[in-house]
Design a protein around this motif. Structure first.
Motif, PDB file in Angstrom:
ATOM      1  N   VAL A  40      46.532  41.448  39.116  1.00  0.00           N
ATOM      2  CA  VAL A  40      46.647  39.990  39.198  1.00  0.00           C
ATOM      3  C   VAL A  40      45.268  39.357  39.046  1.00  0.00           C
ATOM      4  CG1 VAL A  40      47.269  38.055  40.698  1.00  0.00           C
ATOM      5  CG2 VAL A  40      48.744  40.053  40.597  1.00  0.00           C
ATOM      6  N   ARG A  41      44.269  39.925  39.695  1.00  0.00           N
ATOM      7  CA  ARG A  41      42.899  39.398  39.567  1.00  0.00           C
ATOM      8  C   ARG A  41      42.419  39.457  38.126  1.00  0.00           C
ATOM      9  NH1 ARG A  41      39.244  41.939  44.427  1.00  0.00           N
ATOM     10  NH2 ARG A  41      40.025  40.647  46.116  1.00  0.00           N
ATOM     11  N   LEU A  42      42.667  40.580  37.469  1.00  0.00           N
ATOM     12  CA  LEU A  42      42.255  40.743  36.083  1.00  0.00           C
ATOM     13  C   LEU A  42      42.965  39.739  35.179  1.00  0.00           C
ATOM     14  CD1 LEU A  42      40.555  42.455  34.136  1.00  0.00           C
ATOM     15  CD2 LEU A  42      42.519  43.965  33.904  1.00  0.00           C
ATOM     16  N   ALA A  43      44.245  39.543  35.396  1.00  0.00           N
ATOM     17  CA  ALA A  43      44.997  38.565  34.599  1.00  0.00           C
ATOM     18  C   ALA A  43      44.461  37.156  34.836  1.00  0.00           C
ATOM     19  CB  ALA A  43      46.483  38.644  34.929  1.00  0.00           C
ATOM     20  N   ARG A  44      44.126  36.832  36.094  1.00  0.00           N
ATOM     21  CA  ARG A  44      43.558  35.510  36.377  1.00  0.00           C
ATOM     22  C   ARG A  44      42.215  35.321  35.690  1.00  0.00           C
ATOM     23  NH1 ARG A  44      44.897  35.407  42.754  1.00  0.00           N
ATOM     24  NH2 ARG A  44      47.012  34.602  42.618  1.00  0.00           N
ATOM     25  N   ASN A  45      41.366  36.342  35.744  1.00  0.00           N
ATOM     26  CA  ASN A  45      40.055  36.241  35.094  1.00  0.00           C
ATOM     27  C   ASN A  45      40.183  36.082  33.588  1.00  0.00           C
ATOM     28  OD1 ASN A  45      38.781  36.453  37.545  1.00  0.00           O
ATOM     29  ND2 ASN A  45      38.297  38.623  37.330  1.00  0.00           N
ATOM     30  N   THR A  46      41.100  36.825  32.986  1.00  0.00           N
ATOM     31  CA  THR A  46      41.329  36.705  31.552  1.00  0.00           C
ATOM     32  C   THR A  46      41.847  35.314  31.202  1.00  0.00           C
ATOM     33  OG1 THR A  46      41.824  39.067  31.458  1.00  0.00           O
ATOM     34  CG2 THR A  46      42.555  37.723  29.607  1.00  0.00           C
TER      35      THR A  46
END
Length: 197
Positions: A40-46
């Protein structure tokens, strides 16, 4: 004696804390998972990166200005010596060279590449937001499935424990019947087999 009492008190507190775990709600587990899950963090950063790029895509339509500048300072002291001493001379040579340039490039039309780039970046930003939502939904579904699997296993364990206590009572009852003379040995053996199962 005091040391033994202290040690027993510490062991009692540790033992009590290990069994006195608080129950955690599904909402709390979902909140923790959405906050700490790396996918989820990675998707938010992207998604954030794509949104920032979308905010600055207007730069494809603006002119480019390039400026360069340089300055060179030389200070040389020379001495020339010849065989004929009258021709010898020395001197100091100073030079200063400064240059600067400014270049303006503005592409007015490039075959709609600028428009295609703007549309592609906007689509990437929208896709990033959808990926965040998709990852959050997948994480929530996984958490709910695991949470209720744990609840099911706890209830199954409780049912097994209750069934074991019922089987223990059946064994005790069959033993008492056998002692009194009203029971039969196969009934006791069957009760023990059920308990062991």
């Amino acid at each position: 004696m005091k040391l033994k009492i202290f040690a027993l008190a510490v062991l009692f507190l540790i033992f009590k804390q290990s069994y006195a775990q608080e129950e955690i709600s599904l909402d709390h587990v979902i909140g923790l998972a959405l906050e700490k899950n790396y996918d989820v963090r990675l998707a938010r950063n992207t998604s954030t990166s794509a949104t920032v790029e979308n905010n600055y895509v207007v730069g494809a339509f603006l002119p480019q200005i390039n400026a360069t500048g340089s300055t060179v300072w030389n200070d040389n002291e020379q001495e020339l010596r010849f065989e004929d001493a009258t021709r010898n001379n020395s001197g100091r040579a100073k030079s200063n060279n400064t240059s600067a340039s400014v270049q303006l490039t503005w592409t007015l039309f490039d075959g709609t590449r600028m428009f295609a780039t703007r549309e592609r970046v906007a689509q990437l930003a929208e896709q990033g937001q959808l990926l965040v939502k998709d990852q959050m939904v997948n994480t929530i579904a996984t958490v709910i499935g695991n949470y209720y699997d744990i609840v099911r296993q706890k209830q199954q364990l409780k049912a097994v424990q209750e069934q074991m206590s019922v089987s223990e009572e059946r064994v005790k009852l069959a033993e008492r019947k056998l002692e009194v003379g009203t029971g039969v040995k196969p009934e006791l053996l069957q009760a023990r087999v059920d308990l062991n199962a």
